[in-house]
Structures are given as C-alpha cells and as structure tokens.
Design a protein around this motif. Structure first.
Motif, short mmCIF file in Angstrom:
data_model
loop_
_atom_site.label_atom_id
_atom_site.label_comp_id
_atom_site.label_asym_id
_atom_site.label_seq_id
_atom_site.Cartn_x
_atom_site.Cartn_y
_atom_site.Cartn_z
N ARG A 19 17.91 60.03 58.89
CA ARG A 19 17.22 59.27 57.84
C ARG A 19 15.93 59.94 57.33
NH1 ARG A 19 17.11 54.30 60.12
NH2 ARG A 19 19.27 54.01 59.52
N THR A 31 25.48 66.94 52.16
CA THR A 31 26.35 66.69 51.00
C THR A 31 27.37 67.81 50.83
OG1 THR A 31 24.69 67.57 49.47
CG2 THR A 31 24.70 65.19 49.83
N GLU A 34 30.01 67.16 53.42
CA GLU A 34 30.86 66.04 52.99
C GLU A 34 31.92 66.52 52.01
OE1 GLU A 34 28.13 62.05 53.33
OE2 GLU A 34 27.82 63.34 51.57
N GLU A 40 32.78 61.26 54.74
CA GLU A 40 31.48 60.64 54.48
C GLU A 40 30.64 60.81 55.75
OE1 GLU A 40 28.21 58.75 53.66
OE2 GLU A 40 29.36 57.84 55.25
N ALA A 42 26.87 61.00 55.66
CA ALA A 42 25.51 60.47 55.56
C ALA A 42 25.35 59.20 56.39
CB ALA A 42 25.13 60.22 54.11
N THR A 43 26.35 58.33 56.37
CA THR A 43 26.29 57.09 57.15
C THR A 43 26.20 57.40 58.65
OG1 THR A 43 27.52 55.91 55.47
CG2 THR A 43 27.49 54.94 57.67
N LEU A 44 26.92 58.42 59.08
CA LEU A 44 26.88 58.81 60.49
C LEU A 44 25.46 59.22 60.90
CD1 LEU A 44 28.54 59.51 63.07
CD2 LEU A 44 28.82 61.79 62.11
N CYS A 46 22.61 58.38 59.28
CA CYS A 46 21.54 57.43 58.91
C CYS A 46 21.76 56.01 59.41
CB CYS A 46 21.39 57.40 57.39
SG CYS A 46 20.88 58.99 56.72
N ASP A 47 22.99 55.57 59.50
CA ASP A 47 23.25 54.16 59.76
C ASP A 47 24.17 53.86 60.93
OD1 ASP A 47 21.68 53.40 57.50
OD2 ASP A 47 23.36 53.94 56.21
N ALA A 48 24.70 54.88 61.59
CA ALA A 48 25.65 54.64 62.68
C ALA A 48 24.93 54.03 63.88
CB ALA A 48 26.33 55.93 63.09
N ASN A 58 31.65 62.07 66.78
CA ASN A 58 30.51 61.62 65.98
C ASN A 58 29.21 62.22 66.48
OD1 ASN A 58 32.26 60.04 64.49
ND2 ASN A 58 31.75 58.15 65.54
#
Length: 169
Positions: A19, A31, A34, A40, A42-44, A46-48, A58
């Motif tokens: 993040r 990017t 990706e 995808e 970015a989610t891994l 920043c938000d996983a 992961n």
C-alpha cells in the motif's frame, strides 16, 4: 560507501505491505507483472488478509513484488550515494537479487517465481504442515521442542537466535 543489498524471503509478508507504494512511480513493476501474467496482483499487495498471505503462492508473489517495487524506487538514489557491491537474498529473496543484478529480467524472474511458488504450493498441499520461527531460541532448545512432538524438525537456522521449526499438521 560500499554497500550490499539483501532481499527478504517468504515469511516477511504482511497485509497491506504494498500500500505505501501504490502512488509511487515504481508501482509500474506491479502493473507490468499484472499485464504479463494476466493476474490481478494489486489486491494481493494492498488488501489481502493474513489468511490469504499464508498461502505459499500468495506469500511469495507478495514478497517478490514488494521487494522489486522497493528496489526500483531506491536503486537510483542508492547508487548516487553508495557503491553497490553486491546483492543477495534469503530463500525467495535470491530471485529478487538475481533480478536486481540483471541476471534475470523482471519478467523472467516473476515468471520463474510464479512457477516456483506453484511448485512449492503443490508440495505443501501434498504434505500439509506449519512452520514457526523461534526467536531467541538456541538450536538445543529447538531440538528439544521438536523431540517433544511428533512430526516436527528444524527447518532452518536463520541466524543466531532465530531457528525455524516445521512439522506436519
């Protein structure tokens, strides 16, 4: 000043570790990956949640990509002030070091890391288990802990005072 860069391995992953980099120009590493992998990612980064990052595939992708973004952001500034005389890495970090040393291209290194992570994840599914770092432990204490259980062993002696044990579920 002469310095060496050491890249971390699996086990250093944490939720949100990417993040802080999302607005940095070096984020292009993510990017680009990706686009190359058609995944995808970015989610891994920043938000996983922790549970998702506990999966070998992961974890390895998160650590590699965050390390590469950090390296991309820092290498030019470091080279202005220091002479970088070498790179190294712990376990998975060896791949990051090979990319940083330009032995592997970023794209080839990421593809290799995905293949490595998939193979590691497949092996983990065949023989489920757990690992734990014993911080402040001696080899003798780690051996005692392993002998007190069924199916545990010393997996790695990371450094004085940090022994990794592993075992079956």
């Amino acid at each position: 000043m002469r310095i060496a860069i050491v890249f971390p391995g699996q086990g250093t992953q944490a939720p949100g570790m990417g993040r802080p980099w999302i607005e940095h120009p070096a984020w292009h590493v993510v990017t680009d990956a990706e686009g190359s992998l058609d995944l995808e990612l970015a989610t891994l980064l920043c938000d996983a949640p922790s549970e998702a990052l506990a999966h070998t595939r992961n974890a390895q992708l998160a650590v590699l990509l965050t390390s590469l973004v950090t390296w991309e952001a820092a290498k030019t500034s470091l080279a202005k002030v220091h002479t970088i005389v070498g790179v190294a890495g712990h376990s998975l970090g060896q791949l990051t070091a090979l990319i940083a040393a330009e032995v592997l291209t970023v794209d080839d290194g990421i593809r290799f890391a995905v293949a490595r992570a998939d193979a590691t994840q497949a092996a983990a599914q065949c023989a489920p288990g757990r690992m734990a770092a014993l911080v402040g432990a001696t080899i003798a204490q780690a051996e005692d802990a392993c002998h007190a259980t069924v199916g545990a062993w010393i997996a790695n002696d990371n450094a004085p005072g940090q022994i990794v044990i592993a075992g079956t579920s």
